[in-house]
Design a protein around this motif. Structure first.
Motif, mmCIF file in Angstrom:
data_model
loop_
_atom_site.group_PDB
_atom_site.id
_atom_site.type_symbol
_atom_site.label_atom_id
_atom_site.label_comp_id
_atom_site.label_asym_id
_atom_site.label_seq_id
_atom_site.Cartn_x
_atom_site.Cartn_y
_atom_site.Cartn_z
ATOM 1 N N SER A 107 0.828 -1.208 0.000
ATOM 2 C CA SER A 107 0.000 0.000 0.000
ATOM 3 C C SER A 107 0.866 1.263 0.000
ATOM 4 C CB SER A 107 -0.941 -0.001 1.210
ATOM 5 O OG SER A 107 -0.184 -0.035 2.403
ATOM 6 N N ILE A 108 1.981 1.199 -0.712
ATOM 7 C CA ILE A 108 2.887 2.349 -0.753
ATOM 8 C C ILE A 108 2.463 3.340 -1.832
ATOM 9 C CG2 ILE A 108 4.812 1.048 0.205
ATOM 10 C CD1 ILE A 108 5.953 0.743 -2.605
ATOM 11 N N ASN A 109 2.923 4.566 -1.704
ATOM 12 C CA ASN A 109 2.593 5.601 -2.681
ATOM 13 C C ASN A 109 3.611 5.601 -3.833
ATOM 14 O OD1 ASN A 109 4.880 7.032 -1.831
ATOM 15 N ND2 ASN A 109 3.724 8.229 -0.361
ATOM 16 N N THR A 110 3.381 6.455 -4.807
ATOM 17 C CA THR A 110 4.230 6.491 -6.003
ATOM 18 C C THR A 110 5.683 6.810 -5.666
ATOM 19 O OG1 THR A 110 2.331 7.169 -7.329
ATOM 20 C CG2 THR A 110 4.506 7.532 -8.290
ATOM 21 N N THR A 111 5.902 7.715 -4.734
ATOM 22 C CA THR A 111 7.270 8.054 -4.322
ATOM 23 C C THR A 111 7.989 6.811 -3.817
ATOM 24 O OG1 THR A 111 6.602 10.305 -3.752
ATOM 25 C CG2 THR A 111 8.648 9.499 -2.773
ATOM 26 N N ASP A 112 7.297 6.006 -3.015
ATOM 27 C CA ASP A 112 7.915 4.791 -2.479
ATOM 28 C C ASP A 112 8.077 3.700 -3.535
ATOM 29 O OD1 ASP A 112 8.288 5.892 0.039
ATOM 30 O OD2 ASP A 112 6.339 5.228 0.759
ATOM 31 N N VAL A 113 7.201 3.673 -4.529
ATOM 32 C CA VAL A 113 7.388 2.740 -5.650
ATOM 33 C C VAL A 113 8.697 3.071 -6.360
ATOM 34 C CG1 VAL A 113 6.514 1.951 -7.881
ATOM 35 C CG2 VAL A 113 4.925 2.291 -5.989
ATOM 36 N N TYR A 114 8.933 4.335 -6.625
ATOM 37 C CA TYR A 114 10.190 4.743 -7.239
ATOM 38 C C TYR A 114 11.384 4.339 -6.382
ATOM 39 C CZ TYR A 114 8.672 7.287 -11.371
ATOM 40 O OH TYR A 114 8.184 7.609 -12.609
ATOM 41 N N LYS A 115 11.274 4.507 -5.058
ATOM 42 C CA LYS A 115 12.362 4.115 -4.161
ATOM 43 C C LYS A 115 12.685 2.634 -4.293
ATOM 44 C CE LYS A 115 11.702 7.586 -0.588
ATOM 45 N NZ LYS A 115 11.248 7.821 0.803
ATOM 46 N N LYS A 116 11.636 1.789 -4.511
ATOM 47 C CA LYS A 116 11.871 0.350 -4.695
ATOM 48 C C LYS A 116 12.790 0.087 -5.881
ATOM 49 C CE LYS A 116 8.993 -2.838 -4.315
ATOM 50 N NZ LYS A 116 7.971 -3.860 -4.303
ATOM 51 N N TYR A 117 12.774 0.990 -6.863
ATOM 52 C CA TYR A 117 13.619 0.849 -8.053
ATOM 53 C C TYR A 117 14.884 1.688 -7.948
ATOM 54 C CZ TYR A 117 9.812 -1.759 -10.092
ATOM 55 O OH TYR A 117 8.862 -2.720 -10.331
ATOM 56 N N GLY A 118 15.176 2.179 -6.750
ATOM 57 C CA GLY A 118 16.405 2.924 -6.520
ATOM 58 C C GLY A 118 16.388 4.333 -7.088
ATOM 59 N N ILE A 119 15.215 4.909 -7.255
ATOM 60 C CA ILE A 119 15.091 6.241 -7.850
ATOM 61 C C ILE A 119 14.492 7.200 -6.826
ATOM 62 C CG2 ILE A 119 13.998 7.606 -9.677
ATOM 63 C CD1 ILE A 119 13.836 4.968 -11.316
ATOM 64 N N ASP A 120 15.168 8.323 -6.619
ATOM 65 C CA ASP A 120 14.641 9.382 -5.766
ATOM 66 C C ASP A 120 13.867 10.340 -6.667
ATOM 67 O OD1 ASP A 120 14.086 11.415 -3.974
ATOM 68 O OD2 ASP A 120 16.175 12.067 -3.778
ATOM 69 N N ILE A 121 12.547 10.214 -6.659
ATOM 70 C CA ILE A 121 11.709 10.991 -7.563
ATOM 71 C C ILE A 121 11.849 12.498 -7.311
ATOM 72 C CG2 ILE A 121 9.604 10.917 -6.186
ATOM 73 C CD1 ILE A 121 8.054 10.474 -8.796
#
Length: 66
Positions: free
Chosen positions: A43-57
């Motif tokens: 239930s993570i948000n888009t910012t945290d989805v990006y973090k899963k891929y190693g990207i700081d949005i």
């Protein structure tokens, strides 16, 4: 019903399925109808989805949807 199913497509990460609803029970029932287990979801948000891929949005000046 009261649940929305969307395929989110953002730059630089793979598309993912988003399930939103009025209640947790409605969302979980829909997840199961789609053939998934609740344990496979988050239930993570888009910012945290990006973090899963190693990207700081926040560090990206411009995201382009093409």
């Amino acid at each position: 019903g009261t649940v929305a199913i969307e395929i989110d497509s953002w730059p630089r990460i793979p598309p993912y399925v988003e399930v939103e609803g009025q209640s947790v029970l409605d969302v979980e029932a829909t997840i199961k109808k789609l053939g998934f287990e609740v344990s496979q979801t988050t239930s993570i948000n888009t910012t945290d989805v990006y973090k899963k891929y190693g990207i700081d949005i926040a560090s990206i000046k411009e995201l382009k949807f093409e």
